[in-house]
Design a protein around this motif. Structure first.
Motif, PDB file in Angstrom:
ATOM      1  N   MET A   9       0.603  -1.280   0.124  1.00 16.96           N
ATOM      2  CA  MET A   9      -0.015  -0.128   0.002  1.00 16.96           C
ATOM      3  C   MET A   9       0.795   1.272   0.118  1.00 16.96           C
ATOM      4  N   HIS A  10       1.779   1.208   0.947  1.00 14.26           N
ATOM      5  CA  HIS A  10       2.747   2.609   1.024  1.00 14.26           C
ATOM      6  C   HIS A  10       3.421   2.688  -0.060  1.00 14.26           C
ATOM      7  N   ASP A  11       3.825   1.842  -0.664  1.00 16.70           N
ATOM      8  CA  ASP A  11       4.800   1.597  -1.972  1.00 16.70           C
ATOM      9  C   ASP A  11       3.853   2.533  -2.963  1.00 16.70           C
ATOM     10  N   GLN A  15       1.271   4.330  -2.996  1.00 22.92           N
ATOM     11  CA  GLN A  15       1.132   5.585  -2.585  1.00 22.92           C
ATOM     12  C   GLN A  15       2.417   6.393  -2.837  1.00 22.92           C
ATOM     13  N   GLU A  16       3.421   6.066  -2.378  1.00 20.42           N
ATOM     14  CA  GLU A  16       4.452   6.812  -2.254  1.00 20.42           C
ATOM     15  C   GLU A  16       5.045   6.761  -3.764  1.00 20.42           C
ATOM     16  N   THR A  17       4.899   5.904  -4.662  1.00 19.14           N
ATOM     17  CA  THR A  17       5.159   5.813  -5.952  1.00 19.14           C
ATOM     18  C   THR A  17       4.246   6.937  -6.737  1.00 19.14           C
ATOM     19  N   THR A  18       3.237   6.851  -6.327  1.00 19.05           N
ATOM     20  CA  THR A  18       1.944   7.955  -7.068  1.00 19.05           C
ATOM     21  C   THR A  18       2.546   9.360  -6.898  1.00 19.05           C
ATOM     22  N   ARG A  19       2.829   9.655  -5.231  1.00 14.48           N
ATOM     23  CA  ARG A  19       3.242  10.803  -4.852  1.00 14.48           C
ATOM     24  C   ARG A  19       4.542  11.239  -5.623  1.00 14.48           C
ATOM     25  N   ARG A  20       5.561  10.229  -5.718  1.00 13.93           N
ATOM     26  CA  ARG A  20       6.846  10.646  -6.371  1.00 13.93           C
ATOM     27  C   ARG A  20       6.573  11.171  -7.797  1.00 13.93           C
ATOM     28  N   HIS A  21       5.685  10.407  -8.589  1.00 13.69           N
ATOM     29  CA  HIS A  21       5.642  11.002  -9.892  1.00 13.69           C
ATOM     30  C   HIS A  21       5.250  12.404 -10.099  1.00 13.69           C
ATOM     31  N   PHE A  22       4.649  12.919  -9.104  1.00 17.48           N
ATOM     32  CA  PHE A  22       4.318  14.321  -9.382  1.00 17.48           C
ATOM     33  C   PHE A  22       5.449  15.193  -8.844  1.00 17.48           C
ATOM     34  N   ASP A  54       0.141  15.591   4.758  1.00 16.43           N
ATOM     35  CA  ASP A  54      -0.200  14.957   3.601  1.00 16.43           C
ATOM     36  C   ASP A  54      -0.110  16.225   2.439  1.00 16.43           C
ATOM     37  N   GLU A  59      -0.470  15.877  -0.578  1.00 23.27           N
ATOM     38  CA  GLU A  59      -1.743  15.622  -1.647  1.00 23.27           C
ATOM     39  C   GLU A  59      -2.761  16.416  -1.313  1.00 23.27           C
TER      40      GLU A  59
END
Lengths: 244, 473
Positions: B2-4, B6-13, B258, B260
């Motif tokens: 899960m955290h991966d 989310q973090e991956t998604t956050r990181r792409h921004f 957060d 986001e």
């Protein structure tokens, strides 16, 4: 297995950022806290339907046609019709939405629902102005806000604070704190003023659900409008569409 | 897991969009504004020749042999069989039906002349485009791989005939962001008898975040889906709602940390700005009479000409990538698809608007910064198809497109075709090469613009593509 995961102490941690963890484990690899995740496209809708009390939990059967704005079916090679379902099929879970490949349902697409052309191994979670327009203005979501206001007025105590707290609980599964109550109460009163003088007929589209709602008495419409605006704010909160 | 995710998604921004671009200015991405908005303009890999793109997509496959590719030899051999050597082992659409009986060469059905200083050949179907030949580069040796409409459109837009990959406009806005903070960065406009085959996949963001998908600007109703507040909800009420949302979201941001949520707040504010900027954009009644006449645009009457004018207004306002679709160019010879009156109609639909767009961009100083692309998903055969009237089948080995504006060599022809116009000769320009060139003109290296998905780095050009040097100024 799901139960094991979701009832574990690790899963049930708070998702608040902690300065110490941010330093030692910025990506939360060690699960020192929970992570906030925007809900998946289908669940954005299901969650709002559940809060409003409109959700129909029937399982299985052929696809259904939740409302979508006119014109969305004209973007592909063929112009098709989309006649919104009535009755219980209107408020089914989003997973039962009928899918046209060339013209996917816009409210699902905008929240990153996969195209279903190829297997999806990971859903992206974007965060866009078009999502804001969808949750604020899409007729289907506005209908849900109308439904939530109906529920708050029907099930809540008479006092504003208690009603606000009920709506808050339905959307966020927690009690509002003092600051949140204050913001929402002053918003509600401002909306009461704004809609106080509006003609009952002009208020019809604001207070009357496009389908299935009970007729709102003319004397009740101004008050109802203010509560619908409040319900709409609650349904649009980041926290409402986020698994905390 | 899960955290991966989310973090991956956050990181792409917040950083990965940058990492993928290599030399991106990371400093500028760290500002609050950048964190909150994935459309914040980003630095390309090297100095760009163009900042914006207007892509005039001619859905259906325009006949190069009736428009730009003058073949006197084909005229002389009209009615003869095409030599077996040309078609041996080749596959065509409809090969088992009408086409099988039809290997006779069909001479050009239009009159051609050279135009301008450049002496570029243009047929009598395009009198207006003939007047701007000194501004454009015609590529006669385009090649693609797929000969049916929807897959070929997908190929032209995404670099593959398979579903699920991002379109060019998505890649470009992912790589460069957009200059406009109150309009979408990638906008799609449609005109003609119907929408393009394939529909939304042509402007889809594929595995990129939907932030970067094309936003159709609608011809009727709200210009952008759900733009208007619900009926009866006043502007004041809308503003109040946004203020309440902002206050409560900001509080949550402070509590959870957060980032986001900051993006969410920015998205809501941008949506509010769009509620005024989009209606302003589509209201062309304020354009001068001279401009309206140049395009042949009429306020309130949706058309390709209106869309060309809107394309200029969009790039003027900072939208990065505008794609216009016009149908139908599928001239097999059957009803509604004749090489005579139906081709005349569709060429007449677009001719004036295309030329006006180039002139208007130039007179406003926008052409230097804007890359204009004209073309369909494939071309048409030199052989006639045996339908009700002589028509041409889909053809992938040679077809013409033209380019103009930022970084494109004006008054120029790239590539040639053989005596029948069957195959490309000289510099062959495969779709992957076109993509590499378009990204190059925008200041991006097509091998560096990547996104990691399903375990590997994907590109618009996948594992192919070479910049077409003769196209560059």
């Amino acid at each position: 297995m799901h139960r094991l995961i979701v009832t574990s102490a690790t899963y049930r941690q708070s998702s608040k950022r902690r300065a110490d963890l941010t330093e030692t484990d910025p990506y939360n690899k060690l699960l020192g806290r929970q992570s906030r995740l925007r809900l998946d496209a289908e669940i954005v809708r299901d969650n709002a339907l559940a809060a409003s009390g409109l959700l129909n939990t029937k399982m299985g059967g052929p696809g259904v046609f939740p409302p979508q704005p006119p014109g969305c079916m004209n973007l592909g090679q063929h112009r098709r019709n989309w006649t919104a379902s009535k009755g219980e099929d209107r408020y089914r879970r989003a997973v039962y939405t009928y899918r046209w490949r060339a013209t996917p349902h816009p409210a699902l697409k905008v929240f990153d629902a996969p195209d279903a052309f190829a297997s999806c191994t990971r859903r992206i979670r974007s965060n866009t102005p078009l999502q804001a327009l969808t949750l604020l203005n899409d007729p289907a979501f506005f209908e849900i806000a109308q439904g939530l206001a109906e529920r708050i007025l029907k099930e809540g105590d008479k006092a504003d604070k208690a009603r606000i707290a009920l709506g808050f609980r339905l959307c966020l599964a927690r009690e509002p704190d003092t600051r949140e109550l204050t913001v929402l109460e002053s918003f509600l009163n401002k909306q009461r003023q704004l809609y106080a003088d509006m003609d009952a007929v002009a208020l019809t589209p604001v207070v009357q659900r496009a389908h299935g709602g009970q007729e709102v008495a003319e004397t009740q419409r101004n008050e109802q409008a203010a509560w619908i605006m409040l319900a709409r704010v609650l349904l649009n909160l980041d926290e409402t569409i986020t698994r905390e | 897991m899960m955290h991966d995710l989310q973090e991956t998604t956050r990181r792409h921004f917040f950083s990965r969009c940058g990492m993928g671009l290599g030399s991106i200015a990371l400093g500028s991405m760290m500002s609050d504004q950048a964190q909150a908005n994935p459309f914040t303009p980003k630095q390309p890999h090297f100095k760009p020749r163009a900042k914006n793109v207007i892509y005039l997509f001619m859905g259906g496959g325009p006949s190069q042999l009736e428009l730009f590719d003058w073949k006197p030899e084909l005229s002389k051999r009209h009615g003869q069989d095409i030599p077996e050597s040309f078609i041996k082992g080749k596959r065509f659409a409809f090969m088992n039906s009408s086409f099988k009986k039809a290997n006779k060469l069909l001479g050009p059905t239009r009159q051609f002349e050279r135009h301008g200083q450049s002496g570029i050949w243009v047929s009598d179907l395009f009198p207006h485009i003939a007047s701007i030949t000194d501004e454009i580069s015609v590529v006669k040796s385009c090649k693609t791989e797929l000969f049916n409409h929807a897959p070929a459109k997908l190929f032209m837009n995404t670099g593959t005939g398979l579903f699920g990959r991002p379109s060019m406009g998505s890649w470009v806005t992912y790589g460069l962001g957009s200059e406009s903070q109150s309009l979408p960065g990638f906008v799609v406009l449609q005109s003609g008898s119907r929408g393009p085959r394939g529909g939304a996949v042509n402007w889809a963001s594929g595995f990129l975040p939907t932030t970067f998908q094309g936003v159709p600007l609608r011809g009727s109703g709200d210009p952008i889906l759900n733009l208007a507040s619900p009926k009866g909800v006043s502007a004041q009420s809308q503003r109040d709602s946004l203020d309440a949302l902002k206050a409560l979201n900001l509080k949550r941001l402070m509590e959870t940390g957060d980032e986001e949520i900051r993006t969410r707040i920015a998205s809501y504010e941008m949506s509010y700005q769009m509620q005024s900027s989009a209606p302003e954009l589509i209201d062309i009644s304020g354009e001068t009479q001279a401009t309206l006449e140049l395009y042949g645009a009429k306020p309130g009457q949706a058309s390709f000409a209106n869309n060309c004018l809107l394309a200029r207004r969009l790039v003027e306002r900072g939208t990065r990538f505008v794609q216009l679709y016009h149908t139908n160019w599928d001239h097999h010879g059957g009803p509604g698809e004749t090489l005579t009156k139906d081709l005349e109609k569709v060429t007449h639909d677009v001719d004036q608007g295309c030329a006006a767009l180039i002139r208007d961009l130039k007179s406003r100083g926008l052409l230097d910064d804007t890359l204009v692309i004209w073309g369909g998903e494939f071309g048409r055969t030199p052989m006639s198809e045996a339908r009700k009237t002589p028509g041409r089948n889909h053809h992938i080995d040679a077809f013409s497109m033209w380019f103009a504006g930022g970084g494109v060599k004006p008054g120029n022809v790239v590539g040639e075709t053989d005596e029948f116009g069957f195959d490309s000769v000289g510099r062959e320009c495969h779709v992957h090469d076109l993509h590499a060139t378009i990204l190059h003109l925008l200041g991006m290296d097509h091998e560096q613009l990547t996104f990691r998905f399903q375990g590997r780095d994907f590109r618009l050009t996948d594992v192919a593509g070479h910049v077409i040097e003769p196209l560059l100024a």
